[in-house]
Design an enzyme around this catalytic site. Structure first.
Site, mmCIF file in Angstrom:
data_model
loop_
_atom_site.group_PDB
_atom_site.id
_atom_site.type_symbol
_atom_site.label_atom_id
_atom_site.label_comp_id
_atom_site.label_asym_id
_atom_site.label_seq_id
_atom_site.Cartn_x
_atom_site.Cartn_y
_atom_site.Cartn_z
ATOM 1 C CB THR A 144 9.117 -28.203 20.879
ATOM 2 O OG1 THR A 144 9.012 -29.551 20.430
ATOM 3 C CG2 THR A 144 8.804 -28.184 22.355
ATOM 4 C CB SER A 179 10.956 -35.135 27.784
ATOM 5 O OG SER A 179 11.011 -33.813 27.268
ATOM 6 C CE1 TYR A 181 12.989 -27.970 25.435
ATOM 7 C CE2 TYR A 181 12.288 -29.926 24.228
ATOM 8 C CZ TYR A 181 12.588 -28.576 24.262
ATOM 9 O OH TYR A 181 12.481 -27.824 23.105
ATOM 10 C CG HIS A 182 9.032 -32.337 24.686
ATOM 11 N ND1 HIS A 182 9.875 -33.418 24.745
ATOM 12 C CD2 HIS A 182 9.236 -31.770 23.477
ATOM 13 C CE1 HIS A 182 10.552 -33.505 23.597
ATOM 14 N NE2 HIS A 182 10.184 -32.523 22.825
ATOM 15 C CE LYS A 185 11.003 -25.063 24.233
ATOM 16 N NZ LYS A 185 11.700 -23.767 24.246
#
Ligand SMILES: NC(=O)c1ccc[n+]([C@@H]2O[C@H](COP(=O)([O-])OP(=O)(O)OC[C@H]3O[C@@H](n4cnc5c(N)ncnc54)[C@H](O)[C@@H]3O)[C@@H](O)[C@H]2O)c1
Length: 401
Positions: A144, A179, A181-182, A185
């Site tokens: 991302t 975050s 989540y990030h 990644k």
């Protein structure tokens, strides 16, 4: 080519599977359908009425004559994923199969742990399966643009040339994810780069921007092929959310000052970018990074465009700046490179009037399915624990969470 699409039941994965199949590739979808379980956890559903995985591939077979095979299972299950990779011997693996909502990862400790466990360990299993059973296979992994954060300098495609104390090197571009989540990644990117370095694996990391829209030429061919459209506060992306808010007469919820700038792309460009990456593989040992988006907009610009498009369709939309539930810069410099996919032949769809109209029309068509209770944000970056309507446990709790 034979292509495994991991996460092929999801928002990006389903239209990509259809697109690759339509382009003549042999497609195998791998998914544990956890995203559908998360809808139950969050007491929400796709705006569009999606059919189940079996009906989807049956409908595709009927309209196209092409077969898409499906393997139901979890990437965390090594026996399962290693068996799938060994049996199918894919030329390419497209890996979408991760928990992809930043707000979901910020609900509380268990959702943060679930997100990083699911994403990082699942990706590691894929790396080891490739190394053991198909070392020539090209991994196309969805990253991302959020991995980079919003630095006060131009964002390059994966790497930056640095001069330090009189010496120069080309190094991975610094990451400032926003975050849990990030962060998962970023961890994936490091693991893939390492696998390329030590095993000579070949991989493309696609740092994708925010995707909008739902329709592709393939999903339009039968109502049973319809793609999902997330609109609620956890999984809904900003433009999709503004469109459904306009459709039900809810103010467009701009977080904070609205000066947050991000890269965006149409779902039709997502599927084409994947095709370009698959058909033009990285070299052995290469960890290639593409920035996958077509335009940059601030949140304010998007909101104003939706107000204008709604006006053209004959109804009024208004903007409300609400307190920002996220911890992020609300005004900042943003200039990210995006030339590598264009060089390979991407012809972007731009968010012109007609595109916005078609998005709004979908929101209007399915307006009766919109639940106004899931529109306002309830996950706060500063809280670190669940509140209100969000359930307390992730959809797929593991004993260790
Ligand atoms: N949607 C966006 O705007 C966007 C933007 C940037 C990057 N991405 C990335 O693209 C990818 C796909 O995003 P999406 O919007 O299609 O998400 P999605 O949640 O709609 O789809 C992900 C799919 O993967 C499956 N999955 C998750 N964990 C799994 C596991 N352990 N084993 C098997 N299947 C599993 C889910 O069931 C789901 O069908 C993600 O990696 C995401 O981070 C998406």
């Amino acid at each position: 080519m034979k292509v495994l699409v991991l996460g092929g039941d999801g928002y990006c994965g389903w239209p990509t599977s259809l697109h690759l199949s339509d382009a003549g590739h042999e497609v195998v979808i791998v998914d544990n359908c956890v995203r559908r379980q998360i809808d139950h956890e969050l007491a929400t559903q796709s705006l569009t009425p999606i059919t189940d995985m079996k009906q989807r591939v049956k409908a595709w077979q009927e309209v196209s004559g092409q077969t898409i095979a499906v393997e139901f299972g979890d990437l965390l299950d090594w026996e399962f994923i290693s068996d799938v990779v060994r049996r199918h011997q894919p030329d390419a693996i497209v890996h979408f199969a991760e928990q992809r909502a930043a707000p979901y990862s910020m609900i509380d400790r268990r959702h943060a742990v679930y997100t990083q466990h699911n994403n990082v360990v699942g990706n590691l299993n894929v790396l080891f399966a490739i190394q053991e059973f198909v070392p020539e296979c090209h991994l196309v992994k969805l990253g991302t643009m959020g991995e980079y954060g919003q630095p006060n300098i131009d964002i390059e495609e994966g790497y930056i040339e640095i001069e330090h104390n009189g010496r120069k090197d080309v190094l991975p571009y610094p990451k400032q994810p926003g975050s849990w989540y990030h962060l998962s990644k970023v961890h994936d990117s490091h693991n893939i780069a390492f696998a390329c370095r030590i095993w000579g694996m070949r991989a493309t990391d696609l740092n994708q921007g925010v995707v909008y829209g739902t329709v592709t030429p393939q999903t339009e061919r039968d109502p049973r092929l319809i793609n999902r459209f997330d609109y609620e506060e956890v999984f809904g992306t900003v433009l999709n959310r503004f469109c459904i808010q306009a459709a039900i007469g809810h103010p467009l919820t701009v977080y904070g000052k609205g000066g947050q700038i991000r890269g965006f792309l149409d779902i039709r460009d997502t599927v084409r970018c994947i095709e370009l990456a698959v058909e033009n593989p990285a070299e052995f040992g290469e960890f290639r990074v593409f920035n996958q988006f077509t335009e940059e907009f601030s949140v304010n610009q998007l909101a104003e465009m939706v107000v204008e498009a709604a006006g053209k369709l004959g109804f009024e939309a208004r903007i409300d700046n609400i307190p920002n539930p996220r911890v992020e810069k609300e005004e900042h410099y943003y200039n990210a490179k995006r030339t590598k996919l264009l060089d390979l032949g991407l012809q972007p769809h731009y968010l012109g009037d007609s595109l916005l109209d078609s998005l709004l029309n979908i929101a209007l068509e399915y307006r009766d399915r919109i639940d106004p209770d899931v529109v306002m944000p309830s996950v706060d970056w500063r809280e670190g624990r669940a509140k209100q309507r969000v359930h307390k446990a992730p959809a797929q709790p593991s004993a260790s969470l």
